[in-house]
Motif scaffolding. Sequence first.
Motif, mmCIF file in Angstrom:
data_model
loop_
_atom_site.group_PDB
_atom_site.id
_atom_site.type_symbol
_atom_site.label_atom_id
_atom_site.label_comp_id
_atom_site.label_asym_id
_atom_site.label_seq_id
_atom_site.Cartn_x
_atom_site.Cartn_y
_atom_site.Cartn_z
ATOM 1 N N TYR A 1 -32.050 -5.737 13.545
ATOM 2 C CA TYR A 1 -30.804 -6.038 13.277
ATOM 3 C C TYR A 1 -29.745 -5.048 13.638
ATOM 4 O O TYR A 1 -29.581 -4.039 13.098
ATOM 5 N N ASN A 2 -28.839 -5.441 14.376
ATOM 6 C CA ASN A 2 -27.616 -4.676 14.527
ATOM 7 C C ASN A 2 -27.728 -3.258 15.558
ATOM 8 O O ASN A 2 -27.147 -2.506 15.617
ATOM 9 N N ASP A 3 -29.126 -3.415 16.163
ATOM 10 C CA ASP A 3 -29.466 -2.323 16.812
ATOM 11 C C ASP A 3 -30.057 -2.868 18.175
ATOM 12 O O ASP A 3 -30.908 -3.144 18.507
ATOM 13 N N LEU A 4 -28.656 -2.843 19.057
ATOM 14 C CA LEU A 4 -28.795 -3.298 20.374
ATOM 15 C C LEU A 4 -29.752 -2.573 21.326
ATOM 16 O O LEU A 4 -30.549 -3.322 22.282
ATOM 17 N N GLU A 5 -29.948 -1.370 21.088
ATOM 18 C CA GLU A 5 -30.823 -0.477 21.736
ATOM 19 C C GLU A 5 -32.370 -0.983 21.562
ATOM 20 O O GLU A 5 -33.117 -0.938 22.459
ATOM 21 N N SER A 6 -32.722 -1.601 20.455
ATOM 22 C CA SER A 6 -34.041 -1.808 20.159
ATOM 23 C C SER A 6 -34.116 -3.117 20.958
ATOM 24 O O SER A 6 -35.570 -3.436 21.543
ATOM 25 N N VAL B 1 -25.369 -9.875 5.939
ATOM 26 C CA VAL B 1 -25.380 -8.714 6.649
ATOM 27 C C VAL B 1 -24.756 -9.346 8.069
ATOM 28 O O VAL B 1 -25.210 -9.755 8.890
ATOM 29 N N PRO B 2 -23.412 -9.080 8.087
ATOM 30 C CA PRO B 2 -22.826 -9.474 9.410
ATOM 31 C C PRO B 2 -23.126 -8.661 10.400
ATOM 32 O O PRO B 2 -23.297 -7.340 10.534
ATOM 33 N N ALA B 3 -23.231 -9.485 11.758
ATOM 34 C CA ALA B 3 -23.448 -8.856 12.906
ATOM 35 C C ALA B 3 -22.298 -7.934 13.422
ATOM 36 O O ALA B 3 -21.124 -8.376 13.270
ATOM 37 N N LYS B 4 -22.426 -6.642 14.099
ATOM 38 C CA LYS B 4 -21.576 -6.276 14.941
ATOM 39 C C LYS B 4 -21.232 -6.861 16.173
ATOM 40 O O LYS B 4 -22.282 -7.405 16.756
ATOM 41 N N PRO B 5 -19.922 -7.001 16.630
ATOM 42 C CA PRO B 5 -19.698 -7.661 17.715
ATOM 43 C C PRO B 5 -20.454 -7.337 18.802
ATOM 44 O O PRO B 5 -20.498 -8.026 19.804
ATOM 45 N N TYR C 1 -31.296 -3.872 8.254
ATOM 46 C CA TYR C 1 -32.473 -4.083 7.266
ATOM 47 C C TYR C 1 -32.922 -3.164 6.729
ATOM 48 O O TYR C 1 -33.283 -3.228 5.371
ATOM 49 N N GLU C 2 -32.956 -1.793 7.240
ATOM 50 C CA GLU C 2 -33.321 -0.719 6.466
ATOM 51 C C GLU C 2 -32.313 -0.201 5.268
ATOM 52 O O GLU C 2 -32.790 0.124 4.261
ATOM 53 N N ASP C 3 -30.910 -0.573 5.612
ATOM 54 C CA ASP C 3 -30.065 -0.580 4.599
ATOM 55 C C ASP C 3 -30.403 -1.120 3.304
ATOM 56 O O ASP C 3 -30.265 -0.769 2.262
#
Length: 422
Positions: free
Chosen positions: A180-185, A212-216, A368-370
């Motif tokens: 989540y929040n990691d577009l590269e993945s 956990v809000p998504a980054k735009p 998720y790691e946070d």
Amino acid sequence: MRNVKIFEESEKYMPGGVNSPVRAFKSVGMNPPILKSGNGSRVVDEEGNEYIDFVASWGPMILGHNDEDVIKAIEDMLKNAISFGAPTEIELKLAKHMCETLDNIDMIRMVNSGTEATMSAIKLARGYTKRDKIIKFAGCYHGHFDGFLVEAGSGVLTEGIPGSPGVPEASVKNTLIAQYNDLESVKMLFEKEGNEIAAIIVEPVAGNMGVVPAKPEFLKGMRELCDKYGSLLIFDEVMTGFRVAYKGAQSVYGVKPDLTTFAKIMGGGLPTGAYGGRREIMSQLSPMGPVYQAGTMSGNPVVMAAGYAALTKLYENPKYYEHIEEIGTLLKEGVEEIAKEKGLPIVINRCGGMITLFFTKESKVETYEDVKTCDTDLFTRYFKHMLENGIYLPPSQFEAMFIGVKHSKEDIEKFLDVLRKF
């Protein structure tokens, strides 16, 4: 001791004494209060203890308990019917209202739960694209459908299990996991298997690993990837729909999904769900198309009446969302001030009426790691302190708490006063 007596007897007849795992309060090491009544922002247990309710039936009670218009709609429908399993005008009224007032919904199909909505949307996406694989995100929970129970959030995360016994390996072989929040993945999965991916399903604001809000750029990047590879983008707005804004998180971010799932608030407190989207996709559903999905109780008239009353009331009163934003800001700023004063390791994430206090030494919680750095023992002590002082919260570090229309500034001040004594 009436709460304890009822719960202990419940354990003889229901697994864990409950019909949904997190209700058992297992993660906080105590028995749950047995709730008996609710009104506005308050609930009362079997021993007469009153609590300010920040669970709100896990989201649906945005209008508060026993909203007078929702109750009247239910009572009026009960004079005519409980169930038909046949077409009714009230299901048309709710469907039309949702299609006309929400963005990106041309047609909609009613179901009976959020799980049913998400699993049906996945089936439809596979049927439409003629592909099998889907992408979900670690820490996101989309219901207990087999294909979703891999690195899921909500109760699965709370219980500390990676998946679930009873789910065959074959059921999850087509589920790909991104971060989540990691577009590269996500890009890596598309580069490897893009021509086989039917859809991405995502919570545009994660609420099942805490808020956990998504980054735009994360959501916009997924829209571009789906367009590039011919996959569908599914927004799971079961929790965020009608809550972070009337039109959901997609209106906040300005990103257009192909399909959207709903539940929680849209039933006015009664069990329901729905999924909808572009006409060309929805037209693939039986009896128009070849993708079969059915439900005897779908579109139940009592539920549709409650949902129509709730959604029209929310739509006609934008001031409700202004109120939620006002008291949500008051709560967030108050918690941050207390945490600083007392040296408490708290990060508070909020989006609209969804809030989580993360007990972590991290400076922010974006992944998720946070989330997994949280001190669950400290959360447990906090939870028990709040409950003993009349504040009813979700019994898990990894769930969202909810504020609604009937929460007052006094309710928020009481929450902050109790937290200050922790």
